[in-house]
Design a protein around this motif. Structure first.
Motif, short mmCIF file in Angstrom:
data_model
loop_
_atom_site.label_atom_id
_atom_site.label_comp_id
_atom_site.label_asym_id
_atom_site.label_seq_id
_atom_site.Cartn_x
_atom_site.Cartn_y
_atom_site.Cartn_z
N TRP A 1 -5.69 0.34 4.01
CA TRP A 1 -4.26 0.28 4.34
C TRP A 1 -3.58 1.57 3.91
CZ3 TRP A 1 -4.13 -3.39 7.54
CH2 TRP A 1 -4.84 -4.55 7.35
N THR A 2 -3.96 2.10 2.74
CA THR A 2 -3.35 3.34 2.27
C THR A 2 -3.70 4.49 3.21
OG1 THR A 2 -3.71 2.46 0.08
CG2 THR A 2 -3.04 4.74 0.23
N LYS A 3 -4.94 4.49 3.68
CA LYS A 3 -5.34 5.56 4.61
C LYS A 3 -4.50 5.48 5.89
CE LYS A 3 -9.26 7.76 3.44
NZ LYS A 3 -10.44 8.48 3.81
N GLN B 1 -4.36 8.76 -3.73
CA GLN B 1 -4.27 7.70 -2.71
C GLN B 1 -5.28 7.96 -1.60
OE1 GLN B 1 -1.38 5.41 -2.24
NE2 GLN B 1 0.05 6.17 -3.74
N ASP C 1 -8.59 3.20 0.20
CA ASP C 1 -8.19 1.87 0.64
C ASP C 1 -7.75 1.95 2.09
OD1 ASP C 1 -7.21 -0.84 0.43
OD2 ASP C 1 -5.22 0.07 0.48
N PRO D 1 0.84 -1.20 0.00
CA PRO D 1 0.00 0.00 0.00
C PRO D 1 0.87 1.25 0.00
CG PRO D 1 -0.07 -1.13 2.12
CD PRO D 1 0.66 -2.03 1.18
N GLY D 2 0.46 2.26 -0.75
CA GLY D 2 1.22 3.50 -0.82
C GLY D 2 2.26 3.48 -1.93
N SER E 1 1.36 2.99 -7.30
CA SER E 1 0.79 4.24 -7.78
C SER E 1 1.28 4.49 -9.20
CB SER E 1 1.25 5.37 -6.85
OG SER E 1 1.19 6.60 -7.52
N SER F 1 7.12 4.00 4.67
CA SER F 1 5.96 3.37 4.04
C SER F 1 5.98 1.87 4.24
CB SER F 1 5.94 3.67 2.53
OG SER F 1 5.74 5.04 2.33
#
Lengths: 185, 474, 252, 174
Positions: free
Chosen positions: B336-338, B329, B334, B258-259, B262, B402
């Protein structure tokens, strides 16, 4: 032409080239000498394979593990003694003295394995024998060598060549025989 | 300076401002450049010695310790498998982008202010890539087997895995390192010939220049081949440069983390690379101008002014891409991204996130808009330094911070750097050391390019105004 | 020239992947979190003993771990079920394509993920890309008695069928492939197929609550396949499309 | 070659050099027998010289093709030499192959460009050559090869046109 070549040789780039060429020749020579000077590993007794095979002794008599499991095994001293105690020469021959000494002292001696795969390779003798291979396919004809030597460079390319050849067009067999997990885990 | 024509004060002012309009007899200019290489104070040797010791200790000794003991001496751990090693790799590759940007893109677009510092920038490319190579090799668990990543024929028929972004990376960085080194060397040949002509016989420098100048005389044929080759290089190395950092970004963007996953990472990384690269160029130029003899003639406020403008534009682009990456993002939602975005801003390393924005956006925007400020070497040096710190923070946030957040909350753990801090300092010291050595061995100013530019520039009166004109030499 | 995709294993393999060969079912209702599987796995697979400092820093190297979670703030804590987490042996594993050296590959014969220790150069990309975070890296020479003299006595209990790894190498659960090979070899020498339940992995063997079941998931009548068809069955992070071979039976 | 004589005329600027080249041509010296040596890239048009032939772009193209072929080999042939399944992907996926092809093409092209300069300019060349070090200080030198009887005539003309010095070129170690 010769003069120009000489001029080039004494120029800086020419000298560098000469040095590089010299190093190249030297390393080739060193490699060749190294390759040709590798003696068989010293064993506790200089065991003559050709003599024993010549008597008609089967490979599996001394290396019985080959047909049963991963390791072929190296014979212990008692196995040697089984035959040698009946041979008069055992008592007199200076070459066999280490065995006699070891037997009388109750010690053992350790053979130096010559055909070894690295520890990250899991080689199993049994399927190879079951597939119809003979000992000499990999270990060479022992009736011709005195002290056991490894006749092959046992690397992965050598293993794979044989695996590919024997699998032939059988897809399933090829998949199994070229699978990384067959030998490495 | 050495000009006999009468001129107005406006013309004089223009001459003072622009190196290209301030021609100097070429023999004298050569003399100045040679002098700048040979004038070395005890301070130089002191710094050189200290840096050598630092390189020997922090880079080679510590790396040896790490190879022998394993990567356990570094701070990398379960969720953050990539630590400062990868941060530094990305950072140094980023630095190396400035050289190509300045010497290739500005050459293609015929931006004349580039002339005196193309070589200084190209040296950064090559030396930066060497440090990136060090960093990535340090990162490997079994570096002595790193040749397996190269496409070398072998008896097992096992070749590198071209599915892997790391394999692309290896190809791209190798291509970039080789081509940038060749691109550094080609325009250097005439200057090495110049240095060879001005070095007395019997010195080791003479041998050095003789060997490297390859017997260049400056015949018509030699110039034609060289010019053609430089043209090809200037055009071809630009896509290579873009591909390198895009592929570096794909190391992250192609992953499932996640993160990281992109689509904007490619251009975002390229702009980031240019951002830190331009900052580094400005720092190098300010130091060279301040410490080396005769450099005040070659590197003038106009150059800082021009680079400052570029830096401002790049800083704005970086902010645009950053916002683009962030908002997508964040809006995607999402979980996990949050979690990750929250961790960036409010986690224990939140200061780094805000520091990144201040260094990369707030400070450049606050200072670089003013022409006078961005022409001031020491001020723009500080801006360049802060941009580099900010960009290093950015990579640190992208890599180890990250990595802390993944889809298995059980494994979340903060990364604490270990020996890699020393190794990072070692690469920095090695970079400076290489640069110092180069500054005394090869002309830092591409003399023939400056002279060519001075020949091509002229002043012309249009009505009541004298303007600068440039002829097309090629 | 036409390319036969089936021959390139491109189409056929993907369809086949979805099924798999060996599979595991973990019943979270039965798991008591006793860690017997963790110990058994460490013994079977020569997993190094990582010292306190490294383990405390997130470098424990177990191939299977018992994850535990709780809900709520301290005194009102509600424990949720224990969740043993091991390599899910994904059919489309994210760890595999990212290795530049082909050190982690998909075994087409056994339909599981392999880690080829001797090919690993330690880029750690696979571990980064593993959504389950089940790969462990040899940060130091934990098993070299020259580096750690205290390990010398432990060396006698190494499993000879499993490679002893050294520093800089990634490793992970192999579904006890050495046991798979042994069983297959035995069955072949006796001229038969491997039977369901003839052997099992170390973790399943050690589990006192029988929470772990291992077997041929592609044989519909095998125990593991029957359990995997349970209405409680679920896969971890299924949304990523990794096609895990380990099925969890939810509480309930 | 033995009967040819080499003269080296040094000029301080482009204009007299260009005039001299024109005069030499009138005197019957062929363009192939002249060569201009300068410290900065003075173009052929400035001196009124025929444009030079260079193989560098062709070599670059050849290198690009060679690099592309190497890329094809790496991307499409090598994965089939030992087929290994990773992540359920095909053995030769096209998008990553594009990256490999691009990088190898560029590498081939740039290396051959670099090598092309060496080949075309006969680098490295450490034999003694006709040269004066003042060229890097801004002088322009014309190297003329002519039959010995013409040498005096040419020298006189060049001197008249503003040559700083005209002398028999000596090959010297650079």
């Amino acid at each position: 032409m010769v003069k120009r070549f000489f001029e080039w040789v004494i120029s800086p780039m020419g000298r560098i080239a000469v040095v590089i060429a010299g190093m190249f020749v030297f390393s080739l020579a060193a490699f060749g000498i190294y390759q040709s000077q590798q003696n068989p590993k010293p064993q506790p007794i200089q065991f003559p394979h050709n003599l024993h095979v010549g008597f008609g002794i089967q490979c599996l008599y001394c290396h019985p593990g080959a047909s049963k499991g991963p390791s072929a095994g190296l014979p212990t001293i008692s196995k040697c003694w089984g035959c040698h105690q009946q041979i008069a020469k055992t008592q007199t021959s200076p070459k066999l003295k280490p065995m006699l000494d070891a037997m009388t002292n109750g010690t053992n001696f350790v053979w130096v394995p010559v055909a070894k795969v690295p520890e990250f390779v899991h080689f199993n003798h049994r399927p190879h024998i079951a597939a119809g291979l003979n000992c000499e396919n990999c270990h060479g004809d022992m009736s011709k060598v005195e002290i056991a030597e490894n006749p092959q460079v046992m690397n992965m390319g050598w293993c794979l060549n044989c695996h590919r050849e024997r699998a032939g067009d059988d897809e399933a067999k090829l998949t199994k025989l070229t699978d990384c997990g067959t030998c490495h885990y | 300076m050495a000009d006999h024509k009468p001129h107005t004060s406006h013309e004089e002012h223009l001459r003072e401002q622009h190196l290209m309009l301030d021609p100097m007899p070429r023999g004298k200019m050569n003399e100045m450049v040679m002098e700048s290489m040979h004038t070395t104070s005890w301070k130089f040797w002191l710094v050189f010695g200290l840096l050598s010791a630092l390189v020997a200790y922090a880079l080679f000794y510590k790396w040896g310790v790490m190879i022998l003991e394993g990567l356990g001496v570094a701070g990398v751990n379960r969720p953050s498998y990539w630590g400062i090693f990868l941060v530094n790799t990305v950072f140094w590759i980023g630095i190396s982008h400035a050289g190509t940007f300045i010497s290739a893109i500005l050459r293609v677009f015929k931006a004349e202010f580039r002339r005196p510092f193309t070589r200084a920038a190209e040296l950064m490319t090559t030396f930066g890539l060497i440090q990136a190579g060090f960093s990535i090799f340090m990162h490997m668990g079994r570096v002595w087997l790193s040749y397996w990543l190269m496409p070398i024929p072998n008896e097992r028929q096992l070749w590198p895995n071209f599915h892997s972004p790391l394999s692309w990376d290896l190809l791209a960085i190798t291509t970039y390192l080789l081509s940038s080194t060749m691109y550094l060397f080609l325009p250097l040949i005439p200057d090495l010939a110049m240095a060879r002509d001005r070095t007395p016989d019997g010195t080791w420098q003479k041998v050095f220049y003789r060997v490297l100048a390859l017997g260049f005389r400056g015949t018509e044929g030699e110039w034609t081949h060289l010019r053609n080759a430089l043209n090809i290089f200037a055009f071809a190395i630009i896509p290579v440069m873009f591909s390198v950092h895009t592929i570096v970004s794909w190391d992250f963007a192609m992953a499932t983390r996640p993160g990281w996953n992109s689509t904007i990472f490619g251009p975002y990384f390229v702009i980031g690379a240019l951002h830190s690269g331009m900052g580094a160029v400005v720092m190098v130029l300010a130091v060279v101008r301040g410490t080396m003899k005769n450099m005040k003639y070659f590197i003038r406020p106009e150059h800082f002014e021009a680079i400052g403008k570029l830096m401002l534009i790049i800083s704005m682009s970086w902010a645009y891409f950053f916002f683009n990456d962030y908002i997508v993002q964040w809006y995607g939602g999402d979980k996990w991204t949050k979690e990750l975005l929250h961790w960036h801003e409010a986690g224990p390393m939140g200061w780094m996130w805000f520091g990144m924005l201040i260094c990369n956006v707030a400070i450049p925007w606050a200072i670089l808009w003013n022409k006078k400020w961005r022409s001031t070497p020491w001020l723009i040096f500080i801006v360049g330094l802060l941009i580099n710190v900010g960009m290093w923070f950015e990579r640190y946030i992208i890599v180890p911070i990250s990595l802390t957040i993944n889809r298995m909350p059980f494994t979340w753990r903060l990364y604490q750097p270990g020996i890699e801090v020393w190794l990072g300092i070692g690469t920095l010291a090695f970079f400076i050391l290489l640069y110092m050595a180069a500054s005394r061995l090869i002309p830092l100013i591409p003399v023939w390019e400056v002279q060519e530019g001075q020949m091509a520039h002229s002043l012309r009166k249009y009505g009541r105004e004298t303007v600068v004109t440039v002829s097309e030499l090629e | 020239m036409t390319v036969d995709l089936n021959k390139l294993h491109a189409v056929g393999a993907i369809a086949e992947e979805a099924e798999g060969k060996w599979g595991m079912v973990i019943d979270m209702d039965l798991c008591t979190g006793c860690q017997a599987c963790v110990a058994a796995c460490a013994m079977e697979n020569n997993i190094p003993y990582v010292e306190e400092v490294d383990a405390g820093y997130g470098r424990s190297m177990h191939w299977i771990r018992t994850e535990r979670f709780w809900e709520g703030e301290y005194p009102e804590v509600k424990m949720s079920a224990y969740q043993p987490m091991l390599c899910q042996q994904c059919g489309k594993a994210p760890c595999e394509p990212v290795c530049p050296a082909f050190a982690t590959v998909h075994s087409q014969a056994e339909q599981i993920n392999l880690q080829v220790y001797n090919r690993c150069v330690g880029t750690r990309y696979c571990a980064n890309n593993c959504p389950y975070q089940v790969r462990s890296f040899n940060w130091r020479d934990y098993q070299d008695s020259r580096v750690r003299p205290e390990i010398t006595i432990l060396a006698n209990q190494f499993n000879p069928d499993v490679t002893v790894r050294r520093r800089g190498v990634m490793e992970k659960c192999t579904f006890c492939i050495q046991r798979i090979h042994k069983a297959q070899d035995k069955a072949k020498s006796e001229g038969r197929e491997v039977e369901d339940g003839e052997f099992t992995t170390a973790c399943a063997q050690a589990c006192p609550a029988n929470a772990i079941t291992f077997g041929r998931i592609d044989h519909p009548e095998s125990l593991v396949a029957q359990l995997a068809r349970s209405p409680r069955a679920a896969h971890h992070l299924e949304e990523l499309g990794t096609l895990p071979r380990v099925t969890y039976l939810k509480e309930g | 070659m033995a009967e040819e004589k080499a003269l080296l005329a040094v000029f301080s600027d482009i204009d007299p050099a260009a005039d001299a080249i024109e005069q030499l041509r009138i005197l019957g010296v062929h363009d192939d027998c002249m060569n201009v040596i300068s410290g900065i890239p003075v173009t052929e048009a400035m001196l009124g010289r025929p444009s030079q032939w260079t193989n560098v772009p062709r070599l670059a193209l050849g290198g690009a093709i060679a690099g592309f072929l190497v890329g094809l080999f790496l991307a499409f042939i090598t994965p089939n030499m030992y087929t290994i399944m990773v992540g359920g992907q095909p053995f030769t996926p096209v998008p990553p192959a594009v990256i490999v092809l691009f990088e190898m093409t560029m590498l081939g092209m740039l290396i051959s460009t670099f090598v092309g300069v060496f080949l075309d300019s006969l680098f490295p060349n450490y034999r003694p050559m006709h040269y004066v070090p003042e060229i890097s200080d801004g002088k322009i030198a014309i190297l003329i090869e002519c039959p010995p009887p013409d040498a005096q005539k040419i020298t006189d003309v060049l001197k008249k046109l503003g040559a700083e010095s005209v002398k028999e070129a000596e090959a010297q170690h650079l």
